[in-house]
Structure formats: structure tokens, C-alpha cells
Design a protein around this motif. Sequence first.
Motif, PDB file in Angstrom:
ATOM      1  N   HIS A 112       1.104  -1.147   0.399  1.00 27.81           N
ATOM      2  CA  HIS A 112      -0.518  -0.221  -0.080  1.00 27.81           C
ATOM      3  C   HIS A 112       0.802   1.354   0.025  1.00 27.81           C
ATOM      4  O   HIS A 112       0.952   1.725  -0.454  1.00 27.81           O
ATOM      5  N   ARG A 113       1.847   1.479   0.702  1.00 29.73           N
ATOM      6  CA  ARG A 113       2.928   2.498   1.056  1.00 29.73           C
ATOM      7  C   ARG A 113       2.402   3.426   1.130  1.00 29.73           C
ATOM      8  O   ARG A 113       3.265   4.718   1.659  1.00 29.73           O
ATOM      9  N   ASP A 114       1.017   4.012   1.976  1.00 34.03           N
ATOM     10  CA  ASP A 114       0.430   4.999   2.508  1.00 34.03           C
ATOM     11  C   ASP A 114      -0.741   4.613   3.602  1.00 34.03           C
ATOM     12  O   ASP A 114      -1.623   5.701   3.468  1.00 34.03           O
ATOM     13  N   ILE A 115      -0.289   3.999   4.847  1.00 36.34           N
ATOM     14  CA  ILE A 115      -1.519   3.486   5.794  1.00 36.34           C
ATOM     15  C   ILE A 115      -0.716   5.097   6.426  1.00 36.34           C
ATOM     16  O   ILE A 115       0.123   4.732   7.280  1.00 36.34           O
ATOM     17  N   TYR A 129       5.659   8.060   8.492  1.00 37.22           N
ATOM     18  CA  TYR A 129       4.701   6.724   7.823  1.00 37.22           C
ATOM     19  C   TYR A 129       5.403   6.074   7.094  1.00 37.22           C
ATOM     20  O   TYR A 129       4.910   4.767   7.485  1.00 37.22           O
ATOM     21  N   MET A 130       6.976   6.192   6.839  1.00 36.47           N
ATOM     22  CA  MET A 130       7.100   5.447   5.775  1.00 36.47           C
ATOM     23  C   MET A 130       8.030   4.506   6.768  1.00 36.47           C
ATOM     24  O   MET A 130       8.389   5.223   7.591  1.00 36.47           O
ATOM     25  N   SER A 131       8.100   3.262   6.440  1.00 34.73           N
ATOM     26  CA  SER A 131       9.360   2.381   7.625  1.00 34.73           C
ATOM     27  C   SER A 131      10.230   3.290   6.080  1.00 34.73           C
ATOM     28  O   SER A 131      10.734   3.541   5.275  1.00 34.73           O
ATOM     29  N   PRO A 132      11.798   2.937   7.025  1.00 30.86           N
ATOM     30  CA  PRO A 132      12.628   3.360   6.645  1.00 30.86           C
ATOM     31  C   PRO A 132      13.114   3.263   5.296  1.00 30.86           C
ATOM     32  O   PRO A 132      14.556   3.245   4.744  1.00 30.86           O
TER      33      PRO A 132
END
Length: 263
Positions: free
Chosen positions: A130-133, A174-177
Motif C-alpha cells: 500500500h505504501r501510504d497507511i 509514516y514511511m518505513s526506513p
Amino acid sequence: MIGNSGVIGDYELRGHLGGGGQGCVYYAVNWLTGEECALKIYHDDFDERRVVREASSLKGRNIPCFPRILDSGSVNLEGRDRLYVAFEFIEGVTLESRLIRGTLDEKDAMSLGISIASCVDALWRHRIVHRDIKPKNIMIDSEGSFVLIDLGCAQHQDLERITETGFTLGTPGYMSPEQALGRSALTVKSDVFALGIVMYESITGCHPYEASQRNILLESFRVDISGLSRFEHFRGLIPRMLHPTPILRPLPSQVIDELKGGD
């Protein structure tokens, strides 16, 4: 300029629901079928390939806790072709709006975790990240159920890459590293990280990284887990979801199992 009412193609616009960098979303009714929908009309400079992917990837599929895609196409507005996607209309409020009134209780937070983990697990079966939770992309419907929306930033692992290596899409904070660093092959573990942030925020009222993407990337930054100590079902789970190394995070199915074990 599109107003909040009028007729566009087969759709009668009846109100503006929101908008952003991708386009605007309207409450609309298909005047041929009478079906309500959320009609997303994209900006004319938005990457057409992303719209086609959002429309085609899940059309006709039932993904748990994700609105059905009803229709897609293009309309000519003021001499320019504009792409649209019609989604099942979810009557309710965003989690972002709900959290303005205060935190979720533990039972609702467990429901949030189970619902969104179920959704990202199903998306990953179609090789979609999804990339935008984030709270703005989670709806709470009239029955209190949680629904993930918006695939506009999604990465489709089985399709040709659109985003160049080293660049990234998503919402800072909200983005993972690995997502923030523009890694080319993300996995569902990236969505697990973002869900961990949302769950932490929903029960403590605070963002674990002070809403800073820089803090997420800093090895020296330590998430304050003391706020989780009174939540039996989250104090061990959420820190693992926020682990900087993807392989050490739980799978969505493990998140679901742990939360259901606490029912």
C-alpha cells in the motif's frame, strides 16, 4: 474547475469529500444505476499509469476492509481528459478526524489492527504494498468498522516499476526506513511498520517518532514504549512492528493472531 455539484459522465456530483496531490474525491451517484460512490477524479498531470493500476489491480476482487472498485474511465473537463475511479462509498469519518476527539479504547484499537492487517495481508497476496497507511487513509464506517482506502501510492511488485530507484512515494512520518530510503523491492513488512505507527498513535495519542521521518531513520532515536505499558495486547507487539529491520517485524497474519488471542 470542478464544482461540488453537477453531472460528469454517468455521475451526478453531490458533494466534495476531500482531495490532495492526486486529485479530488466527490460523493456521487451513478444516474444510470442509482449506486452511490466515492468518485476520485485525478489531476490532469497525475501519472496515468498509476491510475490504471489502481483501477485494474483490484477491480472485481473482494479485499477485506477495502472499498470495492466499481468503475473507471476518463471524462473531458474544460478541454482536458481527466481519469477517474469510482469506489464503493464508505459512509463515516477518517481515523484522523476521530483521533481529534481522543484516543481509541483498547478494544477498538485491536479491531483497527486486525482490520488493517487483514487488508494489507490480502493486498500482499496480489503482490501489492500500500505504501501510504496513515490515519487520513483509514475510514471508520457507520458500524464502527475500519476500512483502508487509496491505492494511489501503491507498489505493484509483479508489474514494471514506475517510481525510480532512490525516489519514493508516501507520507513523511509514516514511511518505513526502507521505503523512505527508496528501496526498490518493498514487502508487506513496510506496511506493517506504518500500521504499527498508526496503532501506537491511536491508543497513546502521540506519534512514536514525533511525526518526523528523520527520527524514523535515526539509529539513535528510541521510541518511548512506556505509554504502551498499560495495554497488555500492544506493549510487546507494537515495538516489534516498529523494528527498523523488516525481517524482524511480524507478518500481518501474526499481528492478527496476536490481537485475536487477546479478544
